[in-house]
Scaffold this motif. Structure first.
Motif, mmCIF file in Angstrom:
data_model
loop_
_atom_site.group_PDB
_atom_site.id
_atom_site.type_symbol
_atom_site.label_atom_id
_atom_site.label_comp_id
_atom_site.label_asym_id
_atom_site.label_seq_id
_atom_site.Cartn_x
_atom_site.Cartn_y
_atom_site.Cartn_z
ATOM 1 N N SER A 2 0.817 -1.225 0.000
ATOM 2 C CA SER A 2 0.000 0.000 0.000
ATOM 3 C C SER A 2 0.846 1.269 0.000
ATOM 4 C CB SER A 2 -0.952 -0.012 1.197
ATOM 5 O OG SER A 2 -0.266 -0.414 2.350
ATOM 6 N N ARG A 3 2.187 1.103 -0.097
ATOM 7 C CA ARG A 3 3.057 2.292 -0.124
ATOM 8 C C ARG A 3 2.632 3.228 -1.257
ATOM 9 N NH1 ARG A 3 9.422 1.831 0.616
ATOM 10 N NH2 ARG A 3 8.663 1.916 2.745
ATOM 11 N N LEU A 4 2.497 4.511 -0.927
ATOM 12 C CA LEU A 4 2.069 5.488 -1.936
ATOM 13 C C LEU A 4 3.259 5.931 -2.780
ATOM 14 C CD1 LEU A 4 -0.430 7.205 -2.827
ATOM 15 C CD2 LEU A 4 0.495 9.018 -1.386
ATOM 16 N N GLN A 5 3.080 5.953 -4.078
ATOM 17 C CA GLN A 5 4.152 6.435 -4.967
ATOM 18 C C GLN A 5 3.907 7.904 -5.322
ATOM 19 O OE1 GLN A 5 6.399 3.830 -7.038
ATOM 20 N NE2 GLN A 5 4.703 2.503 -7.651
ATOM 21 N N ILE A 6 4.985 8.587 -5.661
ATOM 22 C CA ILE A 6 4.889 10.034 -5.899
ATOM 23 C C ILE A 6 5.491 10.401 -7.250
ATOM 24 C CG2 ILE A 6 5.688 12.290 -5.056
ATOM 25 C CD1 ILE A 6 4.496 11.491 -2.590
ATOM 26 N N ASN A 43 -7.260 15.558 0.140
ATOM 27 C CA ASN A 43 -7.689 14.658 -0.939
ATOM 28 C C ASN A 43 -6.728 13.474 -1.042
ATOM 29 O OD1 ASN A 43 -9.591 16.587 -1.545
ATOM 30 N ND2 ASN A 43 -8.493 17.410 -3.307
ATOM 31 N N TYR A 44 -5.426 13.779 -0.943
ATOM 32 C CA TYR A 44 -4.415 12.728 -1.092
ATOM 33 C C TYR A 44 -4.505 11.719 0.053
ATOM 34 C CZ TYR A 44 -2.055 15.238 -4.948
ATOM 35 O OH TYR A 44 -1.739 15.835 -6.144
ATOM 36 N N LEU A 45 -4.774 12.207 1.274
ATOM 37 C CA LEU A 45 -4.892 11.288 2.419
ATOM 38 C C LEU A 45 -6.088 10.356 2.230
ATOM 39 C CD1 LEU A 45 -4.110 13.492 5.572
ATOM 40 C CD2 LEU A 45 -2.590 11.967 4.309
ATOM 41 N N LYS A 46 -7.236 10.929 1.860
ATOM 42 C CA LYS A 46 -8.426 10.076 1.669
ATOM 43 C C LYS A 46 -8.216 9.140 0.474
ATOM 44 C CE LYS A 46 -11.561 9.976 3.899
ATOM 45 N NZ LYS A 46 -11.670 9.201 5.168
ATOM 46 N N ALA A 47 -7.549 9.626 -0.555
ATOM 47 C CA ALA A 47 -7.305 8.789 -1.739
ATOM 48 C C ALA A 47 -6.369 7.638 -1.390
ATOM 49 C CB ALA A 47 -6.715 9.639 -2.865
ATOM 50 N N ILE A 57 3.456 15.881 2.152
ATOM 51 C CA ILE A 57 2.779 14.599 1.936
ATOM 52 C C ILE A 57 3.621 13.447 2.485
ATOM 53 C CG2 ILE A 57 1.827 13.029 0.173
ATOM 54 C CD1 ILE A 57 0.236 15.705 0.598
ATOM 55 N N VAL A 58 4.941 13.522 2.254
ATOM 56 C CA VAL A 58 5.839 12.474 2.767
ATOM 57 C C VAL A 58 5.788 12.445 4.294
ATOM 58 C CG1 VAL A 58 8.279 11.821 2.994
ATOM 59 C CG2 VAL A 58 7.348 12.407 0.749
ATOM 60 N N ALA A 59 5.842 13.623 4.930
ATOM 61 C CA ALA A 59 5.800 13.680 6.395
ATOM 62 C C ALA A 59 4.441 13.192 6.913
ATOM 63 C CB ALA A 59 6.070 15.105 6.870
ATOM 64 N N ALA A 60 3.367 13.564 6.225
ATOM 65 C CA ALA A 60 2.018 13.198 6.679
ATOM 66 C C ALA A 60 1.816 11.679 6.699
ATOM 67 C CB ALA A 60 0.973 13.846 5.777
ATOM 68 N N LEU A 61 2.470 10.985 5.781
ATOM 69 C CA LEU A 61 2.220 9.544 5.648
ATOM 70 C C LEU A 61 3.240 8.676 6.393
ATOM 71 C CD1 LEU A 61 1.214 9.520 1.888
ATOM 72 C CD2 LEU A 61 -0.300 9.236 3.846
ATOM 73 N N GLN A 62 4.255 9.322 6.992
ATOM 74 C CA GLN A 62 5.255 8.535 7.732
ATOM 75 C C GLN A 62 4.571 7.737 8.840
ATOM 76 O OE1 GLN A 62 8.188 11.478 8.753
ATOM 77 N NE2 GLN A 62 9.619 10.777 7.192
ATOM 78 N N GLU A 63 5.095 6.548 9.080
ATOM 79 C CA GLU A 63 4.576 5.652 10.131
ATOM 80 C C GLU A 63 3.137 5.198 9.862
ATOM 81 O OE1 GLU A 63 5.215 7.993 13.722
ATOM 82 O OE2 GLU A 63 7.074 8.618 12.751
ATOM 83 N N SER A 64 2.659 5.373 8.628
ATOM 84 C CA SER A 64 1.339 4.808 8.286
ATOM 85 C C SER A 64 1.596 3.686 7.291
ATOM 86 C CB SER A 64 0.462 5.865 7.619
ATOM 87 O OG SER A 64 0.885 6.056 6.271
ATOM 88 N N ARG A 65 0.561 2.947 6.948
ATOM 89 C CA ARG A 65 0.799 1.884 5.977
ATOM 90 C C ARG A 65 1.000 2.418 4.566
ATOM 91 N NH1 ARG A 65 -5.204 -0.421 5.436
ATOM 92 N NH2 ARG A 65 -4.325 -1.354 3.569
ATOM 93 N N TYR A 66 0.804 3.733 4.396
ATOM 94 C CA TYR A 66 1.000 4.332 3.063
ATOM 95 C C TYR A 66 2.345 5.040 2.963
ATOM 96 C CZ TYR A 66 -3.918 3.688 3.950
ATOM 97 O OH TYR A 66 -5.111 3.147 4.337
ATOM 98 N N ASP A 67 3.176 4.922 4.005
ATOM 99 C CA ASP A 67 4.489 5.582 4.053
ATOM 100 C C ASP A 67 5.196 5.501 2.695
ATOM 101 O OD1 ASP A 67 7.092 6.421 4.590
ATOM 102 O OD2 ASP A 67 7.043 5.594 6.629
#
Length: 461
Positions: A2-6, A214-218, A245-255
């Motif tokens: 589930s890692r988010l790509q950028i 939007n990116y978090l919900k997506a 966005i990178v900082a927001a997703l750290q330590e989540s499953r989308y890191d």
């Protein structure tokens, strides 16, 4: 996984949205090796308005720019934005020109082709899709996202299905006006994943500030890739900042797994460039926030302001803003993206400044109403149709507008003659004859001078 790509948009959409596309290759090259180390899904490096502004304002060859960027980023695929049958221009080009242009772009370094049509008319995407598939590029079919009575979740799914049938490798939801909201983002991503099954890529402009949410919900809904820019070229009319966005997703499953320290080093470089060039930051103002009611994209807003300034009518902006949704509804709710944003915006300015609605109509608006840009998403007001089209030929729905353009490559090559030294030169001329002629003439002349200098010096020996 589930890692988010950028995807990084700094050197294409970021600078197009905030710096009027005036970033030179000299500003890009020193930092590209660091950007190449980040681990981006892709770097958006080309296309959109960068092609003509290279020649027009920077005296740069757009093909040379692409080759230089490609050489400096061996580990990261490059992406370009193309307007379907319009390529990187503002009108339809023939099937042969489209085919050769896409293949030349691939040959010179583009791997990902994001292909959109301003009207979401699939007929305007067919030739580009075929060329991308033939040359082995990644075909990313893009949906021009907007809000209107005729744009529904079902209509987007239907269009995405058509893109999939053309061989799309991924689907991009392109929120060019910053109209997307978090729960709409979640709904559309879930639906695309369930119904279409291709990786979903979300592209949001920051504008009124919703994009990070939007990116978090997506991400929670299963989006694969999102677009961001380096902080000095983010926010306002641009994309959200990658660091945020990178900082927001750290330590989540989308890191994302991207290195924040490296991203800040890159941001410091861009901040120096920004200060040196005296560019403003991306900022959201009240009029930006009001996008949720007026639906006018930021880039379109700056065009309107300059049109009104030329007429000494800046104070009429509020009237024009009220007129835009009215005009848009009358002509079948086209998404406000190039070239439709300019066509609708100009009509609104005419209507307000002349005081007579639809008294003056641009050639482009007439062509759109007659079907030469593609099929309007909704119904065009019959009164307006009658008034604007008159006795002109209205294109039947079963005739694709591109079928009317039959210019061959050989005709263009003959017209440009010796000025063109390569297929790329001929294509440049096919898209922008005036700019290309000026550019090529100037550079051929200086090459001759260099050559004579070399002759002279070799005779001296």
């Amino acid at each position: 996984m589930s890692r988010l790509q950028i995807m990084d948009t700094t050197i294409r959409d970021g600078q197009q949205s905030l710096w009027a596309t005036r970033m030179s290759i000299g500003d890009m090259l020193p930092i590209l090796p660091k950007m190449d180390r980040v681990g981006y899904w892709a770097i958006e490096a080309w296309g959109g308005a960068t092609f003509d502004s290279c020649m027009r304002f920077l005296d740069e060859n757009p093909w040379d720019r692409l080759r230089s960027i490609n050489a400096a980023t061996p580990n990261t695929p490059l992406s370009m934005l193309t307007r379907g049958q319009n390529l990187v221009g503002y009108k339809h080009y023939s099937r042969e020109i489209v085919n050769r242009f896409i293949k030349a772009s691939k040959r010179n370094g583009v791997h990902v082709f994001r292909v959109f049509d301003a009207l979401n008319d699939i007929r305007n995407v067919v030739d580009t899709a075929e060329a991308v598939n033939e040359c082995g590029g990644h075909f990313e079919g893009a949906i021009s996202y907007t809000i209107s009575p005729v744009h529904t979740l079902d209509s987007y799914l239907e269009y995405a299905q058509q893109l999939k049938e053309l061989g799309a490798d991924s689907i991009c939801v392109k929120d060019m006006a910053g109209l997307m909201t978090p729960y709409r983002a979640e709904r559309i991503v879930k639906a695309l994943n369930a119904e279409i099954g291709l990786p979903v890529h979300l592209h949001c402009h920051y504008v009124g500030g919703m994009a990070p949410a939007n990116y978090l919900k997506a991400a929670e809904a299963g989006v694969s890739i999102v677009d961001t820019a380096s902080a000095p070229l983010a926010f306002g009319n641009s994309q959200p900042a990658v660091e945020m966005i990178v900082a927001a997703l750290q330590e989540s499953r989308y890191d994302t797994g991207l290195d924040l320290d490296l991203l800040f080093e890159i941001a410091e470089y861009w901040e120096e460039v920004r200060k040196r060039s005296h560019y403003k930051r991306g900022v959201s103002s009240l009029i930006h926030m009001q996008v949720y009611s007026h639906q006018v994209p930021g880039g379109m807003m700056s065009n309107l302001m300059s049109q009104l300034e030329v007429q000494n009518a800046s104070d009429r902006l509020p009237e024009v803003m009220k007129e835009i949704p009215r005009v848009r509804a009358e002509v079948g709710y086209p998404p406000l993206v190039t070239p439709m944003s300019q066509i609708v915006g100009t009509q609104a300015v005419f209507n307000v400044l002349t005081g007579k609605r639809w008294g003056v109509v641009s050639k482009e608006m007439k062509d759109y109403i007659c079907g030469y840009y593609g099929k309007a998403p909704g119904r065009i007001d019959p009164e307006i149709m009658k008034k604007v089209a008159g006795n002109s030929q209205v294109l039947p729905d079963d005739v694709p507008p591109s079928s009317l353009v039959t210019t061959t490559y050989d005709e263009v090559a003959e017209e440009v003659g010796d000025l063109a030294q390569s297929e790329e030169d001929v294509l440049m001329y096919a898209l922008f004859p005036n700019e290309a002629r000026t550019f090529l003439s100037k550079h051929r002349a200086s090459e001759k001078v260099d050559f004579l200098m070399q002759e002279e010096s070799s005779n001296i020996k």
